[in-house]
Design a protein around this motif. Structure first.
Motif, mmCIF file in Angstrom:
data_model
loop_
_atom_site.group_PDB
_atom_site.id
_atom_site.type_symbol
_atom_site.label_atom_id
_atom_site.label_comp_id
_atom_site.label_asym_id
_atom_site.label_seq_id
_atom_site.Cartn_x
_atom_site.Cartn_y
_atom_site.Cartn_z
ATOM 1 N N UNK A 407 0.836 -1.204 0.000
ATOM 2 C CA UNK A 407 0.000 0.000 0.000
ATOM 3 C C UNK A 407 0.872 1.256 0.000
ATOM 4 N N UNK A 408 1.900 1.247 0.835
ATOM 5 C CA UNK A 408 2.749 2.440 0.939
ATOM 6 C C UNK A 408 3.436 2.698 -0.409
ATOM 7 N N UNK A 409 3.934 1.636 -1.030
ATOM 8 C CA UNK A 409 4.605 1.796 -2.330
ATOM 9 C C UNK A 409 3.629 2.294 -3.390
ATOM 10 N N UNK A 410 2.437 1.715 -3.405
ATOM 11 C CA UNK A 410 1.455 2.102 -4.423
ATOM 12 C C UNK A 410 1.068 3.576 -4.257
ATOM 13 N N UNK A 411 0.903 3.999 -3.029
ATOM 14 C CA UNK A 411 0.487 5.386 -2.791
ATOM 15 C C UNK A 411 1.627 6.358 -3.102
ATOM 16 N N UNK A 412 2.820 5.967 -2.763
ATOM 17 C CA UNK A 412 3.977 6.817 -3.039
ATOM 18 C C UNK A 412 4.052 7.098 -4.532
ATOM 19 N N UNK A 413 3.769 6.078 -5.309
ATOM 20 C CA UNK A 413 3.821 6.192 -6.756
ATOM 21 C C UNK A 413 2.622 7.001 -7.266
ATOM 22 N N UNK A 414 1.447 6.670 -6.759
ATOM 23 C CA UNK A 414 0.239 7.333 -7.252
ATOM 24 C C UNK A 414 0.301 8.851 -7.048
ATOM 25 N N UNK A 415 0.937 9.275 -5.988
ATOM 26 C CA UNK A 415 1.010 10.721 -5.728
ATOM 27 C C UNK A 415 2.333 11.326 -6.184
#
Ligand code: ASP
Ligand code: MG
Length: 424
Positions: A407-415
């Motif tokens: 989740x942390x990786x996905x959000x870091x990328x998404x933003x």
């Protein structure tokens, strides 16, 4: 000439060699013409060692009498490090003197192991500074109105440093630590995480309360209340790097929304595994039910974080909330034995294997669609959201612990947090 407070954490004070390095760095600032108050932590591992000794003698006791002695014991860690640092400074040819919290004095309330600073008398420190000395003040400790030694909670040296900087109206408070600043998220989880040059005080406060361990949360509250210019920077740069370069390094915590500031909508991602979820299923949906459930929990001194109540069906609803994982067993017991029966709940369920992941940014105030972008990123990874909570500048989700890193990786990328923010 400026009045500057330096704070050095346990790792920076971890050996006599490292203390010598701290002394050389402080000496450099003094030779550049500044007045210095230095607040060190205990040598790394020392506070744990000291509290461990106490635990051997009294494993579980939390009587006020025992709590008082814990502070008596724990405070000695910092007493050793201030003395060592003062000697190291003198060896560098820099006049210096050390003080414990009670010698300053740093006045606190009497809540042992988590005391709050009430006032700081800076007369003695000022007199020493005027006499050309570096003053080394023990972090993490103070004294109550009855002259008992108190400590400020783990990580409390940050708060000591910021409070001293506030009381003395220091020009800046530099927190030297084992990371080189505040990152968009933990680089151990996301290698692309980026150091922020600046972060607003409010974002820092959210990050600290959501589980980022860089600064003790009370130190951030203090900085905000008294507008203490605060910078987090590395103590592992060579001590002799150019002082102007050092003064601009790390992350500055800012108070005003400055046009040149980074204007990312989301500035960082915080996460923690400290919470557990409990649920009461099938409770009657009627006025007063939330109070009937949470009242006894609060009376038992258990902190509640995220709360969610479902839409009711046939007059019944499910009610979930999170507590600190250390309080999980106690909360379950309370719900099973007391609250559940009292509210006619059909069932009590619990899950300690959850985590909370949050996005934080003051830009969320003025941008729409931030939360939905978060939810989309999580859904694309197939991550189920169990609970949601929001404030003006953050959105948190509770998810299964096993998806935390994903989740942390996905959000870091998404933003787009791996990219330098552009002015909005
Ligand atoms: N020595 C204390 C601790 O380990 C205080 C600090 O390091 O800030 O929590
Ligand atoms: Mg710390």
């Amino acid at each position: 000439m400026a009045l500057i407070v330096h704070k050095y954490g346990g790792t920076s004070m971890g050996s006599t060699d490292r203390i010598r390095n701290v002394a050389k760095r402080v000496a450099k600032w003094v030779r550049a013409g500044h007045q210095l108050v230095v607040v060190p932590s205990a040598m790394s591992g020392e506070t744990n060692r000291l509290l461990g000794l106490a635990k051997e003698l009294s494993p579980a006791s939390t009587t006020p009498e025992v709590m008082r002695e814990l502070d008596m014991i724990a405070s000695t860690g910092e007493q050793v490090s201030v003395g060592l640092l003062a000697i190291a400074l003198q060896a560098e040819g820099i006049p210096s003197v050390s003080y414990t919290g009670w010698q300053v004095p740093v006045a606190t309330d009497s809540s042992y192991t988590k005391a709050r600073i009430e006032s700081i008398d800076d007369q003695r420190v000022r007199a020493d500074l005027a006499a050309g000395k570096v003053v080394v003040v023990a972090g993490f400790q103070g004294v109550d109105a009855q002259n008992n030694i108190t400590t400020l909670g783990r990580g409390g040296s940050d708060t000591s440093a910021v409070a001293i900087a506030a009381a003395m109206k220091a020009d800046e408070c530099l927190i030297y630590t084992d990371v080189d600043g505040v990152y968009t998220t933990d680089p151990r989880i996301v290698p692309e995480a980026r150091r922020l040059h600046t972060i607003s005080f409010e974002e820092m406060l959210e990050m600290a309360s959501l589980g980022s361990k860089i600064l003790q949360i009370r130190s951030v509250e203090f900085a905000g209340k008294y507008k203490v210019p605060l910078r987090v920077l590395s103590s592992f740069t060579p001590w002799d790097i150019d002082i102007n370069e050092e003064a601009k390094s790390g992350t500055l915590i800012t108070f005003e929304e400055d046009e040149n500031m980074e204007q990312a909508v989301v500035s960082g991602i915080a996460f923690n595994r400290d919470e557990a979820k409990v649920t009461l299923l099938g409770v009657p949906d009627k006025p007063g039910i939330a109070f009937q459930i949470l009242g006894p929990v609060a009376d038992a001194n258990i902190d509640i974080d995220v709360i969610i109540q479902n839409v009711s069906h046939d007059g019944k609803t499910d009610f979930s909330f999170t507590v600190h994982r250390n309080d999980y067993a106690r909360t379950m017991e309370l719900l099973q034995n007391t609250v559940g029966p009292a509210t006619n709940a059909a069932k009590v369920a619990g899950d300690p294997k959850i985590c909370k992941v949050s996005i934080v940014g003051i830009g969320m105030r003025s941008h729409v669609g931030v939360a939905s972008k978060m939810f989309r990123a999580l859904s694309e990874e197939g991550i189920n959201i169990q609970m949601i909570s929001t404030s003006e500048i953050k959105t948190s989700v509770v998810i299964d612990e096993k998806y935390m890193e994903l989740a942390v990786r996905a959000l870091h990328k998404a933003f787009d947090l791996d990219q330098e923010a552009t002015a909005a």
